[in-house]
Design a protein around this motif. Structure first.
Motif, PDB file in Angstrom:
ATOM      1  N   PHE A 799     -35.855   0.195 -28.309  1.00  0.00           N
ATOM      2  CA  PHE A 799     -35.787   1.096 -29.458  1.00  0.00           C
ATOM      3  C   PHE A 799     -37.045   0.979 -30.293  1.00  0.00           C
ATOM      4  O   PHE A 799     -37.471  -0.114 -30.679  1.00  0.00           O
ATOM      5  N   LEU A 804     -37.810   6.363 -33.514  1.00  0.00           N
ATOM      6  CA  LEU A 804     -36.338   6.310 -33.605  1.00  0.00           C
ATOM      7  C   LEU A 804     -35.692   6.710 -32.277  1.00  0.00           C
ATOM      8  O   LEU A 804     -34.662   7.383 -32.248  1.00  0.00           O
ATOM      9  N   LYS A 842     -24.452  -0.427 -30.456  1.00  0.00           N
ATOM     10  CA  LYS A 842     -25.733   0.257 -30.632  1.00  0.00           C
ATOM     11  C   LYS A 842     -26.071   0.476 -32.100  1.00  0.00           C
ATOM     12  O   LYS A 842     -27.214   0.240 -32.529  1.00  0.00           O
ATOM     13  N   ASN A 843     -25.118   0.935 -32.898  1.00  0.00           N
ATOM     14  CA  ASN A 843     -25.414   1.263 -34.286  1.00  0.00           C
ATOM     15  C   ASN A 843     -25.710   0.015 -35.121  1.00  0.00           C
ATOM     16  O   ASN A 843     -26.645  -0.005 -35.923  1.00  0.00           O
ATOM     17  N   LYS A 846     -29.236  -1.190 -34.283  1.00  0.00           N
ATOM     18  CA  LYS A 846     -30.336  -0.463 -34.919  1.00  0.00           C
ATOM     19  C   LYS A 846     -30.568  -0.955 -36.346  1.00  0.00           C
ATOM     20  O   LYS A 846     -31.711  -1.112 -36.787  1.00  0.00           O
ATOM     21  N   LEU A 885     -30.034   7.415 -36.280  1.00  0.00           N
ATOM     22  CA  LEU A 885     -29.651   6.176 -36.958  1.00  0.00           C
ATOM     23  C   LEU A 885     -28.232   6.291 -37.522  1.00  0.00           C
ATOM     24  O   LEU A 885     -28.018   6.209 -38.725  1.00  0.00           O
TER      25      LEU A 885
END
Length: 947
Positions: A799, A804, A842-843, A846, A885
């Motif tokens: 990432f 992004l 994943k979130n 980030k 995001l």
């Protein structure tokens, strides 16, 4: 364990909803039986003790078979009672499965566990050796003598057919279908049935996708049974690990050998084209090494004597959103078809995406058949390549010029209409084109031009809203096709309850397609019958209504704040039920929920304007997976929004996430499970009186009851039904339904009247449950690290904070990096922290990455290390988050459910940089700002630019 416990354990292993319509084989090893039983024994008990318990249970049997001598005698007695309906209850609980199944499994075990130098068909020698070592033994014999089961197979021979009848007819294949096996030659009369379950072991079945790949087969393509037989004979030992004597069976003409070839054909018909390989590690993991899909030719008759050609790819598994074939992207159109690919006809065509390891292939054929694309729910101006000859529809036939005379002779003699279209402009060089209809006889030479005589009825693919196996919602009824129809069929339905019949209606434009009558009964199973065609074993279908009482929070697991399944913690959530130990009355953010201003009644005759079909489908299904959701979503979209859709993959993915965040469903990404949640009223912050939002799945009947109550009590409560934006309507998101009144008691009475729950402090409980970024990181580091995919030939992307996006290449810092890799279709996300790899949400990953690399800004709380990213923007009451995001799950739920308003997706140019954003409204409160500061440790940047 008791016999019935073992029997049900084995039966549930073979027959369960995940096996729906799949062929079941009772192949199970000693080690697998021990592993199944392990959960019911203590850790101290040895494998040998578990195995001894299983064999003892077989020998003891159920109470109903105490007088029987051998295990096969017990099986026969148990079956007699089951057949007579006297065995439905035993030991205090219902029997869901035939209670003789464990004995059938036992009859197969010698063929699996005893190998040696025995021939494949030597059953009795293996059985004797197996019993000597494992039992069962003659009751009361001292010393123990093995039971003599030679010539006893004939006593249970009928049980194989009874099991097939139970699975295929009584259970309608909902838990799996079963074939009793073939008798083979006379000397194998009883042996062939257990033998047919294990000549082709499951490990060989698991290798079949690799087998198909090595043979360069294309999924969905046309191959004869003879070609599969020859392939097994040639490569079955080398590629599948089959025994040489199993190949001898396939070479012979016995029914058993034929059944093995048919099994391979059946598995091929289900093959998605995905190719997997094992890592070779101590704990082997499978990873995808490629996907192959068929590429079908399209022709389009034009004006002025012209014809044009193009292609479509048929996807048996969902393609990546950014799949690129032949330089073309945004390929997905819907119903697992690509959009039209404008490529001129070629004898052989291969399109590849080397990044995703996808290949679409059209093989070289001497003959290609075309049928109107409307049969596949595609544009009727096109004719699409097909592998089956229709006996009633017009068709085109494209063939090499060398075959022209053979095709003409067949067509003129055997087709109702036959015309040469070879003068059309646009035909590829060296080819002839014909149009024909209603062939009466097969071509003597070409297998593709074979007229099939056997008729059967099935649901037309991609029609009807399927709820479960052969059960459909009472919206957009399924259509039925009659295979090998001649045009004179008159299918009818017959209800199971009273044998009443109703005629089906012919499709207005498609031959061989039939529609259910408008007055079809709801909740009454029926079969579809054809005159003069045997209905024995016919499948039952049912049209059903949604039923709210089936929706319960208990349908989903109890989870902690990070989404991990837990037993019974003080802080947890289950569906839309939240449990916290915090004293909510002490929360500083309580004030907006209890304003000082009084509510002023307003006349409001609002009512839901239409039935939300997706909601009804979710209520009826209760539980589904993403594949089921995708089919329903696309089908409903096709009915509501005609024309070729755009960005359908993205809309589907956004829709399922929004439905989760809005509180309609529970979406378990890791287990690929979608569960409809019960309706519920929750309090919202408001400037006057009290306000509540309806979350969960609501049927049309419930909505009307709520609206009727508000109309009858207009002085006390009002209802607002606010439709979503067009963007969200295209995602099938239901309207926002809120209620306003003066007192909490009014909302409590409304909920009680509608038989739904009201939770006054739901949002504050949700806020109290939220973990912080530090909590999530501590949870990760406190657990075990995972095995990364380094050294395995799959693409890994890292990432990038600049773009992004996940960027290809493995040159990233393993001190702190977020990784996406796709060992299978669903990606795995991992984070590297100081050289250790952890599987991560994943979130959350980030935000961990953002916080780690972002410059830190001043915070009035010295314990908070606040990151200033300048990527999260606010202008007044609007909050803009980059679309790449998204917030962690519970954060999204809280922010969106504060007003029930889904974010709008926009392309914005901010500070000279164009990007994709999700715009959240009604978020201009300290309530939101504090979430980001104290939970995610990130500052929201204020901007004057319009959002």
């Amino acid at each position: 364990m008791r016999f019935l416990d073992w029997n049900n354990l084995l039966a549930n292993h073979f027959f369960n909803p995940s096996q729906s319509a799949r062929q079941v084989r009772l192949f199970v090893s000693k080690a697998e039986i021990i592993a199944m039983g392990r959960l019911h024994f203590t850790q101290e008990q040895q494998d040998s003790e578990i195995w001894a318990d299983f064999m003892s249970a077989l020998q003891t049997g159920p109470l109903a078979a105490n007088g029987a001598d051998s295990v096969f005698d017990k099986a026969a007695q148990v079956a007699t009672k089951w057949r007579a309906g006297q065995y439905q209850r035993l030991s205090g609980y219902d029997q869901s499965f035939p209670p003789y199944l464990a004995y059938l499994v036992f009859s197969i075990l010698p063929l699996i566990e005893v190998q040696g130098s025995y021939n494949t068909n030597n059953y009795h020698g293996r059985m004797e050796d197996f019993i000597k070592e494992n039992g069962p033994y003659e009751i009361g014999s001292k010393p123990r003598r093995p039971q003599n089961l030679r010539n006893k197979l004939q006593d249970i021979d009928h049980l194989w057919d009874e099991l097939a009848d139970w699975a295929n007819v009584r259970m309608d294949s909902q838990w799996g279908s079963f074939q009793a096996g073939y008798t083979g030659n006379k000397s194998w009369k009883y042996v062939a049935k257990p033998l047919s379950q294990c000549v082709f072991p499951p490990i060989a079945i698991r290798r079949l996708p690799e087998f198909f790949s090595k043979a360069s087969l294309i999924p969905g393509d046309f191959y004869t049974q003879r070609s599969f037989r020859d392939l097994l004979i040639d490569k079955g030992v080398q590629w599948l690990g089959l025994r040489a004597d199993a190949i001898s069976l396939i070479q012979g003409e016995s029914g058993l050998g034929k059944s093995l070839t048919e099994l391979v054909q059946t598995e091929f018909s289900r093959w998605t084209g995905e190719q997997f390989q094992l890592t070779g590690e101590e704990k082997e993991r499978a990873y995808r090494i490629g996907t192959i899909v068929p590429l079908l030719v399209q022709l389009k008759p034009g004006t002025a004597g012209q014809v044009s050609f193009s292609y479509r790819a048929a996807f048996n598994t969902e393609p990546p959103a950014d799949l690129c074939l032949g330089g073309m992207d945004d390929l997905y159109q819907g119903e697992n078809w690509s959009r039209t690919l404008d490529i001129e006809f070629q004898d052989t065509l291969v399109l590849q995406d080397k990044v995703h390891k996808w290949k679409a292939q059209s093989p070289n054929r001497e003959i290609r058949l075309f049928i109107n694309a409307a049969h596949f729910n595609l544009n009727s101006r096109f004719w699409l390549e097909t592998l089956r000859l229709s006996r009633i529809d017009d068709m085109y036939l494209l063939c090499k010029e060398s075959l022209t005379e053979k095709i003409k002779n067949w067509g003129r003699e055997n087709c109702a209409t036959f015309s040469d279209q070879s003068e059309l402009q646009g035909l590829p060089v060296g080819y002839a084109l014909f149009r024909f209809s209603k062939p009466r006889a097969s071509h003597p030479e070409f297998e593709m031009l074979k007229v099939q005589g056997e008729k059967s009825v099935s649901v037309r693919e991609s029609t009807g809203l399927k709820v479960s196996y052969n059960r459909y919602l009472n919206h957009y009824m399924p259509e039925f096709t009659v295979s090998n129809a001649e045009g004179n069929e008159k299918p009818f339905l017959r209800y199971r309850d009273d044998d009443t019949q109703q005629n089906l209606l012919a499709h207005p434009s498609l031959g061989g397609v039939w529609l259910l009558p408008k007055e079809v009964r709801v909740g009454s199973p029926f079969t579809i019958c054809l005159k003069d065609v045997a209905a024995e074993g016919a499948k039952f279908y049912e049209i059903i209504r949604p039923f709210l009482n089936d929706l319960k929070n208990e349908n989903v697991p109890l989870r902690d704040a990070f989404g991990n399944p837990v037993e019974n913690p003080a802080e947890s959530y289950q569906g839309n039920l939240i449990k916290v130990s915090t004293k909510l009355e002490s929360l500083a953010d309580r004030n907006p929920f209890t304003p000082n201003l009084k509510w002023i009644p307003c006349q409001n005759d609002a009512s839901p304007t239409s039935d939300n079909i997706l909601m009804n489908w979710l209520i009826a299904t209760v539980n589904t997976n993403t594949a089921g959701f995708n089919c329903a979503f696309e089908y409903i979209c096709r009915q509501l929004f005609p024309g070729e859709p755009t960005r359908l993959l993205q809309k589907r993915k956004s829709a399922v996430n929004l439905l989760d965040y809005l509180g309609y469903i529970d979406y378990d990404y890791n287990k690929d499970k979608i569960t409809a949640l019960p309706p519920k009223l929750i309090s919202l912050p408001t400037s006057s009186g009290r306000k509540a939002l309806l979350i969960g799945c609501a049927s049309a009947g419930l909505l009307e009851d709520l609206a009727a109550y508000c109309r009858a009590h207009q002085e006390d409560i009002s209802i607002s039904v606010n439709p979503r934006s067009l963007q969200h309507q295209e995602m099938l998101i239901p309207p926002v339904i809120t209620f306003e009144c003066a007192q909490v008691g009014t909302l409590e009475r409304l909920a009680e009247k509608a038989s739904i729950e009201f939770d006054e402090w739901y949002l504050l409980k949700l806020k109290a449950l939220l973990p912080s970024l530090s909590d999530y990181k501590a949870m990760l580091l406190g657990g075990e690290s995972a095995q990364s995919w380094d050294g395995v030939d799959i693409e890994q992307k890292s990432f990038s904070l600049q773009t992004l996006a996940f960027m290809p290449g493995q040159d990233y810092d393993r001190n702190y990096a977020l990784i996406e890799c796709r060992p299978k279709y669903l990606p795995e996300y991992g984070i590297w922290i100081k050289g250790s790899y952890y599987v991560v949400d994943k979130n959350w990953g980030k935000y961990l990455l953002f916080h780690h690399y972002s410059p830190k800004v001043y915070s009035y709380d010295r314990d908070i290390d606040l990151a200033g990213t300048k990527r999260l923007l606010r202008n007044g009451t609007k909050l803009a988050l980059p679309a790449q995001l998204p917030l962690p799950r519970l954060f999204s739920r809280l922010i969106i459910q504060l007003g029930g308003i889904a974010p709008e997706f926009k392309q914005l140019n901010i500070q000279g940089v164009r990007g994709s954003y999700n715009i959240y409204g009604n978020t201009g409160t300290p309530f939101i700002d504090n979430l980001f500061k104290f939970k995610l440790n990130i500052e929201i940047h204020k901007t004057d630019e319009p959002l």
